[in-house]
Design an enzyme around this catalytic site. Structure first.
Site, mmCIF file in Angstrom:
data_model
loop_
_atom_site.group_PDB
_atom_site.id
_atom_site.type_symbol
_atom_site.label_atom_id
_atom_site.label_comp_id
_atom_site.label_asym_id
_atom_site.label_seq_id
_atom_site.Cartn_x
_atom_site.Cartn_y
_atom_site.Cartn_z
ATOM 1 N N GLN A 74 0.866 -1.180 0.000
ATOM 2 C CA GLN A 74 0.000 0.000 0.000
ATOM 3 C C GLN A 74 0.903 1.231 0.000
ATOM 4 O O GLN A 74 1.501 1.581 1.006
ATOM 5 C CB GLN A 74 -0.918 0.017 1.212
ATOM 6 N N TYR B 272 -6.129 10.698 3.446
ATOM 7 C CA TYR B 272 -4.697 10.786 3.192
ATOM 8 C C TYR B 272 -4.454 11.904 2.175
ATOM 9 O O TYR B 272 -5.390 12.579 1.758
ATOM 10 C CB TYR B 272 -4.182 9.433 2.688
ATOM 11 N N ARG C 41 -10.682 -7.381 9.361
ATOM 12 C CA ARG C 41 -10.849 -7.864 10.730
ATOM 13 C C ARG C 41 -11.131 -9.361 10.807
ATOM 14 O O ARG C 41 -10.686 -10.037 11.737
ATOM 15 C CB ARG C 41 -11.973 -7.077 11.412
#
Length: 404
Positions: A100, A170, A347
């Site tokens: 990433q 971001y 998750r």
């Protein structure tokens, strides 16, 4: 035509994947000195051995001021050997690896980094209690070149996929959001201007790496705050990126690490745990009404981004990754039937790294993650991002086993 089996081999751009499952980028908290560690390697090997086709290394910064905080890896010659070791370990298990690639922009903690953060426009930082300065033309040229250099380094390290981070407030995302981008130059105003940096970075990276790696982007279905990227705007950005032809796929995400993080996660809102893990000024702020308002509450539903994602699927031809609360095999199969090419999970795999093997073997039909989000504060508290519930369950089971 029948929908593909989610566990069948496929391609992502020039990359062959053993199946259509992706471990989404989730901050690992295992690089205390900004270098790959054995713990980081093990963190990714767990879901890889558990059956995932592509694992994603989170928060690989392109520049020092682009780190979320000082422990994050900055991609460069000094971190290349460790990154290569990580890629080799993943490949040895038969999976592919994504990096990433990102610049945190206003989500960066300038105080921790020792370098002032930058964003589309000047704004206060709740993380560092400093002012974030607006990026200059020189900054944007430098950052674009940094994306290119980081991408080249990751390809040299053996990474198969480069995921350009264009969401969650971001740097690139801060330009896309009209509430965060108040510029009056060629980088602000119209959506086309606000999307200029995203398109510039995608083009520059593709021109650098060609077909040596797949290039994808994480984009927003909705930022979840007033002044953020709406679904309509996010779809238009996706159309522009698709028309440019530089990307192999889009991963559909949402929320804002700066303004509304729980919009992405849904389920439990562990305010007290978050506050306990934060530095004192942030801790005190989170316990005020304003701070508690930052941690909004959203009920968990399976595949909670699906409805918005279907709009993208209907209007785009580029391959798409569905993300957001996927824990059941039937949800993964439905995603394939809906025309999504990949499913991304976070998750659920943190709770059960071997979940995909068990789903494929028919030993389970869904994961056991309870969506309490208590894993989120472990990002900051150490010894690395983990599922507290899994540890508690393991401890309980261990206590019942015969002692030898």
């Amino acid at each position: 035509m029948a929908a593909p089996d989610v566990f069948s081999p496929t391609t992502l751009g020039p990359v062959r994947l053993r199946n259509r499952t992706v471990k989404a980028a989730t901050f690992e908290g295992r690089t205390p000195y900004g270098q790959v560690t054995d713990e980081l390697v093990d963190y990714h090997l767990a879901p890889v051995r558990g059956g995932v086709g592509l694992t994603t290394v989170a928060y690989l910064a392109v520049a020092p001021e682009g780190r979320t905080h000082r422990e994050v890896i900055v991609v460069g010659d000094d971190t290349l050997p460790g990154l290569a070791r990580l890629a080799d370990a993943v490949h040895a298990e038969g999976a592919a690896i994504a990096g990433q690639v990102g610049h945190a922009g206003p989500v960066a903690n300038g105080r921790s980094n020792g370098v002032p953060a930058i964003a589309a426009s000047r704004m206060p930082s709740p993380l560092s209690m400093q002012l974030v300065r607006p990026a200059s033309e020189a900054d944007l040229t430098r950052v674009t070149k940094a994306y290119v250099a980081a991408s080249r380094t990751l390809v040299r390290a053996g990474f198969d996929v480069l995921e350009l981070h264009m969401a969650h407030s971001y740097l690139i995302s801060s330009f896309l959001a009209p509430g965060l981008n108040r510029r009056r130059d060629r980088w602000g105003g119209s959506l086309e201007n606000r999307a200029r940096l995203a398109r510039q970075v995608a083009r520059a990276v593709r021109e650098e790496v060609g077909d040596e790696a797949a290039v994808t982007a994480k984009v927003s279905l909705s930022d979840g705050f007033k002044g953020g990227v709406t679904t309509d705007a996010g779809l238009e950005v996706a159309r522009l990126l698709e028309a440019d032809g530089h990307l192999d796929a889009l991963q559909l995400s949402g929320g804002s690490s700066l303004m509304n993080p729980m919009y992405l996660f849904r389920g439990g809102t562990p305010v007290e745990e978050f506050a306990a893990a934060m530095p004192l000024p942030v801790r005190l702020g989170m316990r005020t009404p304003v701070g508690r308002g930052f941690m909004k509450s959203y009920d968990f539903t399976e595949a909670y981004f699906r409805d918005k994602a279907l709009r993208f699927r209907e209007e785009l031809s580029i391959p798409l990754m569905l993300l957001g609360g996927i824990t059941k095999l039937e949800t993964m199969e439905q995603a394939m039937a809906d025309g999504f090419q990949y499913v991304a999970m976070g998750r659920a795999l943190l709770r059960e790294p071997d979940l995909l093997n068990r789903l494929q073997a028919g030993r389970s039909v869904e994961g056991v993650c309870i969506h309490c989000n208590r894993c989120m504060p472990t990002i900051y508290a150490g010894p690395g991002t983990h599922c507290p519930v899994a540890l508690e369950v393991t401890a309980g089971r261990d206590a019942t086993l015969p002692q030898t």
